[in-house]
Design a protein around this motif. Structure first.
Motif, short mmCIF file in Angstrom:
data_model
loop_
_atom_site.label_atom_id
_atom_site.label_comp_id
_atom_site.label_asym_id
_atom_site.label_seq_id
_atom_site.Cartn_x
_atom_site.Cartn_y
_atom_site.Cartn_z
N GLY A 175 0.82 -1.20 0.00
CA GLY A 175 0.00 0.00 0.00
C GLY A 175 0.86 1.25 0.00
N ASP A 220 3.88 0.18 2.88
CA ASP A 220 2.85 0.43 3.89
C ASP A 220 3.35 -0.10 5.24
N PRO A 221 2.77 0.34 6.35
CA PRO A 221 3.34 -0.02 7.65
C PRO A 221 3.36 -1.53 7.95
N ALA A 222 2.36 -2.28 7.47
CA ALA A 222 2.36 -3.71 7.76
C ALA A 222 3.51 -4.42 7.02
#
Lengths: 460, 460
Positions: B70, B84-86
């Motif tokens: 993301g 993205d953070p995950a």
């Protein structure tokens, strides 16, 4: 620190041989009846995925996932939202299982389509594939997860593992690995990555996390194959190693269940489809009550009491006398029987919060009793109704619909599909999607199914 | 089907009580020495994450992950890529463990920072938090994973589970849950989601999938907290239920390890930092050989043979006589001793493919022998060198550096940080990052660390 241990003498190279079979298999090697069952598996799955798409579990998952999602290139079936393929795999695995209405491999209680089809269709929206190739990969994935399940069932399940998650991740890895053309070594790595993500506890049953399991298995299986494709290596004997999947997560390891008669015996041909949206042990009772209702019509108002004679597992697993929520209703044979008698219903509409708390349902429910009889087959039931005038009526079901002996007909799959899908995307879109799903083998681009499912979808 | 079983009488509400402790804890409740150890844990982790950032394992993971990522809002430490953070949590968990050079909770062999800090820092780049709040959440996460590890160790590890992954996911969930302010019930759900994703097999040691475990634990723990925040529910007793984490995945369940003296006894204060980039059992031998080298200088060329007297575990786990790759070199006490004698090195540079196949190293390695002595402490070694002229020298290490009794000094952490980080982002950027990391408690925005780590980074 080293984790390496030698495999005991005589242990076959399970992971390598299974991977090699997946790599070598061609669509034409799959017998026509197995391909047909693969198509039924897929059609049933599409209906369940659309049917569950508006569940609150799905709304909650989407709230968490949307901010993290990559390029919205894959469909959440039956919804307008689109996500990256890995998150779409997660969501479709959740939607297709959330109503407890999907398919069942009866030998292992694996719900095979969720992990496999969810991963594969999301992939297909990004890496186009024909309907034929899709079905080949789907059948391969189902075959792999069910065989691995057989190898460790029931000990693995009895220990507390939700086998749809733990075995499903291998099925998703196999299907995606087949679809993207991994070679044998990379597919072994994908199985290794899958083994190291195999998870899901039965403790979660009755919560949203139950349907998270097939979703995460789909996502993790897809990631296992994509990582292996990118050169991310892993153990090449993850299934059979002393510290591999089967030994760490089960007391039983029957390698012949995985390797025996590969390409001859097809577990994928043994898939079954739930006629009712609840645990399979309740199904005979629902069918028995539906048959009574067909015979008595309006006299249902004259019922004084009902007595069920069932297999002991029915009361052990679904003996809840006073369910409060729709979800709890799925674990109450009394609620399920009452709704079947009053409304003839076993679809998701029978298991809403409203239906569980409906006064007429509760009133009848409390007059339904059950006796466990160990001589009663799991697929059988005897329903005895006593009317207010003292007369009685008995209905015996020898083998319930949806059991191995009485598989759902295509028409019954159509009915099940339509009933649940129409509530979500409407009747016209449902009819179009259903016809398209049956035509999957002819499609040059299977992703058409995913796109079609969201045409009638509206935001929650 | 129901998965619900009653907990045995007398079982404490482990999940609820642990979650309540996490929720109630305030930064000021953490003693100064524990906070200080938390800072050392973080500084050491930053150095390891940058140090491992260019490893081929990381390149492979990025190839698979970038197409799915993301919004690129979080840093892969030491690299120009953002995810993205995950996915950033996944990658930083991999980078910080890939050199086997990170931290160790010696009672459980958990490497605590990887799952927790990787999740928390990636989160902090999207939900800003101060250095103080970050360290509080970090310490809470480390405390939770180590206590859960203690409750099931060693039975759980002996069964084949890589405990850094299986316990780490709870630590990541606790840390992220604390940071985003989950209430007790939602933190219980987060623990439930974590329990249902707890995974990672020791069979994977020696492959890229080993370092995948702390990465996936970070990502899964973060997702558990974010799903719970969004209202995705789960079991509220996932740790102690009969079909919960501890009973399904271990034969030992010691609840007092989780609940006893919460806030008084701090497992997070017992973290240790590897001085050398290999399995901890080899460390005494490396230190002994380094001390010999300091004394003999150029006379290392005159060594005829070397004899090590070690704890039996050393040969069991790292007895590889002829390693072929850098990774295999980490599992060879003979290689490690040879490089320490010739170059004084125990850093990642000692475990490259080139160093393992260097002619001088191989020549000396083949003249090093070892004897297992069960009376030898795990943190001890005796090194006896025989020179070509027949003279000998003996070096005994009573307790090796990095062991519980001889923790690394801050200066030694600095040295370790600099040696590995400078190879990746250069000396100037390393110096700046190191100073900034020590100043974490003063930072109003801890994400500054992540951004700083990639300033000197270049594409692979």
């Amino acid at each position: 620190m080293s984790g390496h241990q030698e495999t005991p003498p005589g242990t076959p190279e399970v992971t390598r041989l299974l991977a090699q079979w997946v790599v070598d298999l061609e669509g034409k090697d799959i017998p026509a009846d197995v391909r047909r069952e693969g198509l039924r598996t897929f059609v049933n799955w599409v209906g369940c995925a659309v049917g569950g798409a508006r569940h609150e579990t799905v709304d909650a998952a989407l709230r968490a996932v949307i901010p993290l999602s990559g390029k919205p290139s894959a469909t959440v079936l039956g919804r307008p939202e689109r996500l990256d393929p890995a998150h779409a795999a997660l969501l479709n695995g959740i939607t297709s299982h959330v109503l407890d209405y999907d398919d069942t491999h009866l030998k292992t209680i694996i719900h095979p389509a969720g992990p496999v089809a969810s991963a594969l269709l999301a992939l297909a929206e990004n890496r186009p594939m024909s309907g034929e190739d899709f079905l080949t990969a789907l059948i391969v994935g189902v075959e792999v997860e069910c065989r691995i399940g057989n190898a460790v069932y029931p000990h693995h399940y009895d220990r507390g593992w939700h086998i749809t998650g733990t075995a499903g991740v291998f099925g998703a890895a196999a299907a995606v690995g087949k679809a993207i053309g991994l070679d044998c070594q990379r597919l072994q790595w994908a199985f290794g990555l899958a083994a190291s993500q195999s998870s899901g506890l039965r403790e979660m049953f009755g919560t949203m996390t139950k349907s998270f399991h097939p979703g995460r298995a789909a996502q993790n299986g897809m990631m296992s194959a994509l990582l292996a494709e990118a050169g991310f290596d892993s153990s090449e004997r993850a299934i059979e190693a002393p510290r591999g999947f089967a030994s760490v997560m089960s007391d039983k390891q029957d390698w012949s269940e995985i390797l025996g008669d590969l390409g001859q015996r097809w577990e994928a041909a043994l898939n079954s489809y739930k006629p009712f949206a609840c645990g399979i042990v309740i199904h005979p009772a629902i069918e028995g009550c539906q048959k009574i209702r067909e015979q008595i019509g309006a006299r249902v108002a004259d019922i004084a009491s009902v007595h069920l004679t069932t297999h002991p597992l029915v009361l052990e697993l679904t003996g809840k006398r006073t369910p409060r929520t729709g979800l709890e209703g799925k674990f109450s044979v009394f609620h399920s029987a009452a709704v079947a008698l009053l409304h003839g219903d076993g679809a998701p509409t029978a298991f809403t919060d409203e239906m569980v708390n409906d006064a007429a349902v509760v009133d009848l429910r409390d007059r339904i009793h059950a006796t466990a009889d160990s001589s009663c087959h799991e697929a059988s039931v005897t329903v005895e109704v006593t009317f207010k005038d003292g007369s009685t009526m008995t209905q015996h079901i020898e083998r319930a619909i949806g059991s191995r002996d009485v598989p759902l007909t295509d028409a019954q799959i159509d009915h099940k599909f339509t009933v649940q899908s129409a509530l979500v995307i409407g009747e016209a879109a449902t009819e179009k999607l259903l016809q398209l799903a049956w035509r999957s083998p002819e499609l040059s681009d299977i992703a058409e199914i995913a796109r079609c499912s969201s045409e009638g979808a509206v935001s929650a």
